[in-house]
Design a protein around this motif. Structure first.
Motif, PDB file in Angstrom:
ATOM      1  N   ALA A 208       0.846  -1.194   0.000  1.00 22.80           N
ATOM      2  CA  ALA A 208       0.000   0.000   0.000  1.00 22.80           C
ATOM      3  C   ALA A 208       0.882   1.245   0.000  1.00 22.80           C
ATOM      4  N   LEU A 209       0.473   2.255  -0.784  1.00 24.01           N
ATOM      5  CA  LEU A 209       1.214   3.519  -0.841  1.00 24.01           C
ATOM      6  C   LEU A 209       0.507   4.637  -0.087  1.00 24.01           C
ATOM      7  N   GLY A 210      -0.826   4.572   0.002  1.00 26.45           N
ATOM      8  CA  GLY A 210      -1.536   5.635   0.714  1.00 26.45           C
ATOM      9  C   GLY A 210      -3.030   5.529   0.504  1.00 26.45           C
ATOM     10  N   GLU A 211      -3.764   6.372   1.233  1.00 26.10           N
ATOM     11  CA  GLU A 211      -5.211   6.423   1.141  1.00 26.10           C
ATOM     12  C   GLU A 211      -5.638   7.842   0.824  1.00 26.10           C
ATOM     13  N   GLY A 212      -6.623   7.975  -0.061  1.00 26.80           N
ATOM     14  CA  GLY A 212      -7.112   9.292  -0.447  1.00 26.80           C
ATOM     15  C   GLY A 212      -8.598   9.413  -0.218  1.00 26.80           C
ATOM     16  N   GLY A 213      -9.160  10.557  -0.617  1.00 24.19           N
ATOM     17  CA  GLY A 213     -10.574  10.798  -0.421  1.00 24.19           C
ATOM     18  C   GLY A 213     -11.451   9.923  -1.292  1.00 24.19           C
ATOM     19  N   MET A 214     -10.934   9.511  -2.454  1.00 25.85           N
ATOM     20  CA  MET A 214     -11.732   8.707  -3.366  1.00 25.85           C
ATOM     21  C   MET A 214     -11.208   7.290  -3.526  1.00 25.85           C
TER      22      MET A 214
END
Length: 665
Positions: A16-22
């Motif tokens: 995993a690299l990151g989490e965003g709003g969408m």
């Protein structure tokens, strides 16, 4: 998404690299093209919204049309088990938000370089009528080579629709939203320009202009509060550079730059000394938004006075009480006063007319020299004011572009008229791109507005994708509008498909090897074919090989003799060390440079052998060396006989041995 899961039968999830709003972002490996990619998976809570899914797919497919070195490429859009995903270029580096935090304060020229790359990318998107809608530092990546890339074109629309209803999500985006987006209006290209202005503000100050505890409080400030001055934060920032921030982030879209290209052109000259005295940008007056207005007190007093003036009151039908004689006297006095007022007004008007300065029309002096323009102004009773210089594509150098006041406008007699003199087209300096990545070189040139042309060329020394040579020399200044820079890019070693050499004579094979720059190693077998005719080859015909590769060709020795008295043939190899000889020019160059040998600094040598199958009349092998090289020469010598070899470079024998036996080496 767990590691090692293969998405779409092709993309193996790494981490995993990151989490965003969408969406959630993962590093994955493309098993077909053997490269790392980024995979965005639509969030679980949005996967049941058909409208969001439709937008995600449509905008993702639209983003695949955007091919630009400063835009993260979108490779694929798909669905698996209800999971909507998008496959994109993997950029190894950090986002602009982290870059600002790590490197602030950032030099002004570097700020401009970063913004020029971003503006170049957004300009291409706008040409395709794609509006990003969510430009912010978190959506701008900077790779390890300093190349800036914009991402999230594919989900920008969907995000904008959910923005103000997801407080935790929007808090990172609302700092960059335009006033019209905050009010729920439709986003336009000017909305992206507003966001770019806020990003430029953050690059210069290290922070955003508006802060608050909630997204709503920040949003309100976007359309109620003025943008803070960047020069108050850092007085060294030129006014011209602050003006770019102020104009881009104006409240009304009409006050902003018309296009992203206009913003880029203004930003490029913002550090120029010629703009040092530029006044602070002030947007046009705001239009009437229906706000409550306060009556002018002066107008109110005027109305009261008018109501009290007996001359303006309505006549009463009641007969006058005073005698007629007194009324006639009052009427006569009124006429006298009125006459005196008319005379006074006429006198004032005449004095104003006689005392007003005479006006003249400013002549058109565009295209004239400074001396010619000054003479023409003088002939029209005008004086020369300041002389300013600016670039122009249409007007030749040292000729007048325009005047201020402009031509055909009215000016007072003997007024000063400023002249704008052309410095010719805006020139940009070409750097040294030889040895650098073509992708980075192209991005740097396009950020300056230069058209870049690519051509490929094989090379044994320069890595694939790096620049071999450039059409414009390092340091030369060019007009980007009329000059194309051609970059010759290494395609690696040339590859070729091997011809079918069987049935060819040794002489024919050697000519083919020389023409295609490959090496031939010969072996021999008894065969019914004529002597020195090829009967086999390795690799086979049609195989793809690189220049300099060695192809083993088996030649016929002719029919095997049936006589029992035929001498026994002994096969053995002799190892020979061939010394490399550098040219004199290369030797002198190496004393002043640490670069590797040029492609011309090589030796071409021919090997001749004498044994049962060969004589000194034909070349056994020709090869090219760039350093001391050891070769293994095969011999077939009859019992009691000897063989020999000669190695020639530039027509001179450098090594030889005419008494080669199995036991002598």
């Amino acid at each position: 998404m767990r590691p090692n899961y293969v998405l779409g039968g092709r993309y193996r999830i790494v981490k995993a690299l990151g989490e965003g709003g969408m969406a959630n972002v993962y590093l994955a490996h493309d098993l077909i093209l053997d490269r790392d990619v980024s995979v965005k998976l639509l969030r679980l809570d949005l996967r049941d919204d058909p409208h969001t899914i439709k937008r995600f797919q449509r905008e993702g497919l639209a983003a695949t049309e955007l091919v630009h070195p400063n835009i993260v490429s979108v490779y694929d859009v798909g669905e698996e088990n209800g999971m909507q995903y998008m496959v994109m270029e993997y950029v190894k580096g950090m986002d602009l938000k982290a870059y600002i935090k790590k490197h602030f304060p950032i030099p002004y020229q570097e700020v401009i370089n970063i913004m020029e790359q971003v503006l170049s990318a957004v300009a291409v998107a706008h040409e395709h009528n794609i509006i990003h809608r969510d430009l912010k530092p978190q959506n701008i990546l900077i790779d390890e080579n300093g190349v800036t890339k914009i991402t999230d074109f594919g989900i920008a629309v969907a995000l904008s629709e959910n923005a103000l209803t997801q407080t935790n999500t929007v808090l990172g985006s609302v700092h960059y939203l335009s006033p019209e987006q905050v009010r729920g209006g439709m986003a336009t290209k000017q909305s992206d320009i507003y966001s770019l202005g806020i990003i430029l503000y953050e690059l210069l100050t290290g922070t955003v202009p508006f802060k608050g505890e909630t997204a709503i409080s920040i949003a309100i400030k976007h359309f109620q509060s003025d943008i803070p001055s960047v020069r108050e934060f850092d007085p060294r920032i030129p006014q011209a550079l602050e003006n770019v921030v102020l104009k881009a982030s104006s409240k009304r879209p009409a006050d902003r730059y018309e296009t992203v290209t206009d913003m880029a052109n203004d930003l490029e000259t913002s550090l120029s000394p010629r703009r040092a005295s530029e006044p602070k940008f002030v947007p046009n007056s705001e239009i009437d938004d229906g706000e409550t207005k306060v009556l002018d007190p002066a107008a109110l007093h005027s109305q009261v006075a008018q109501d009290e003036d007996p001359l303006t009151q309505k006549k009463d039908d009641t007969p006058p009480v005073k005698p007629k004689k007194k009324r006639r006297h009052r009427r006569r006095l009124r006429y006298i006063l009125l006459g005196l007022a008319v005379i006074l007004l006429a006198a004032v008007g005449l004095a104003f007319w006689l005392g007003r300065p005479q006006s003249v029309t400013v002549p058109d002096v565009s295209g004239l020299t400074v001396n010619e323009a000054q003479q023409k102004l003088s002939d029209n009773n005008l004086n020369t004011g300041s002389i300013k210089r600016q670039s122009s594509v249409d007007i030749k150098k040292n000729l007048i572009i325009k005047t201020s006041p402009a031509a055909e406008q009215t000016a007072k007699k003997n007024a000063k008229v400023s002249l704008y003199v052309s410095t010719g087209p805006r020139l940009v300096k070409v750097g040294n791109y030889v040895g650098q990545s073509y992708t980075r070189s192209e991005a740097l040139l396009k950020a300056k507005g230069v058209t870049v042309r690519r051509q490929n060329e094989s090379s044994n020394e320069v890595p694939i994708g790096n620049v071999l040579q450039q059409s414009i020399e390092n340091g030369q200044r060019i007009d980007p509008k009329n000059t194309t820079v051609t970059l010759t890019v290494s395609a690696g070693q040339r590859q070729l498909q091997l011809a079918d050499l069987t049935g060819k004579s040794k002489a024919q094979i050697q000519r083919y090897a020389t023409r295609e720059s490959i090496n031939i190693s010969y072996r021999y077998k008894y065969n019914n074919r004529a002597k020195d005719t090829a009967i086999d080859q390795t690799p086979g015909a049609g195989s793809t090989v690189r220049e300099g590769s060695t192809v083993v060709v088996t030649l016929s020795r002719g029919k095997k003799p049936v006589s029992k008295s035929e001498p026994k043939i002994e096969d053995f190899n002799v190892d020979v060390d061939i010394p490399f000889e550098a040219s004199s020019s290369s030797s002198s160059d190496s004393s002043t440079s640490n670069s590797s040998s040029s492609s011309d600094d090589v030796n071409t040598v021919q090997i001749y052998i004498r044994d049962h199958d060969h004589d000194y009349k034909t070349v056994y092998k020709q090869l090219t060396i760039a350093q001391d090289t050891q070769v293994s020469i095969p011999f077939a010598v009859a019992s009691g006989k000897n063989g020999g070899y000669k190695i020639i470079r530039d027509g001179k024998v450098i090594l030889s041995d005419n008494n080669v036996t199995k036991n002598s080496h």
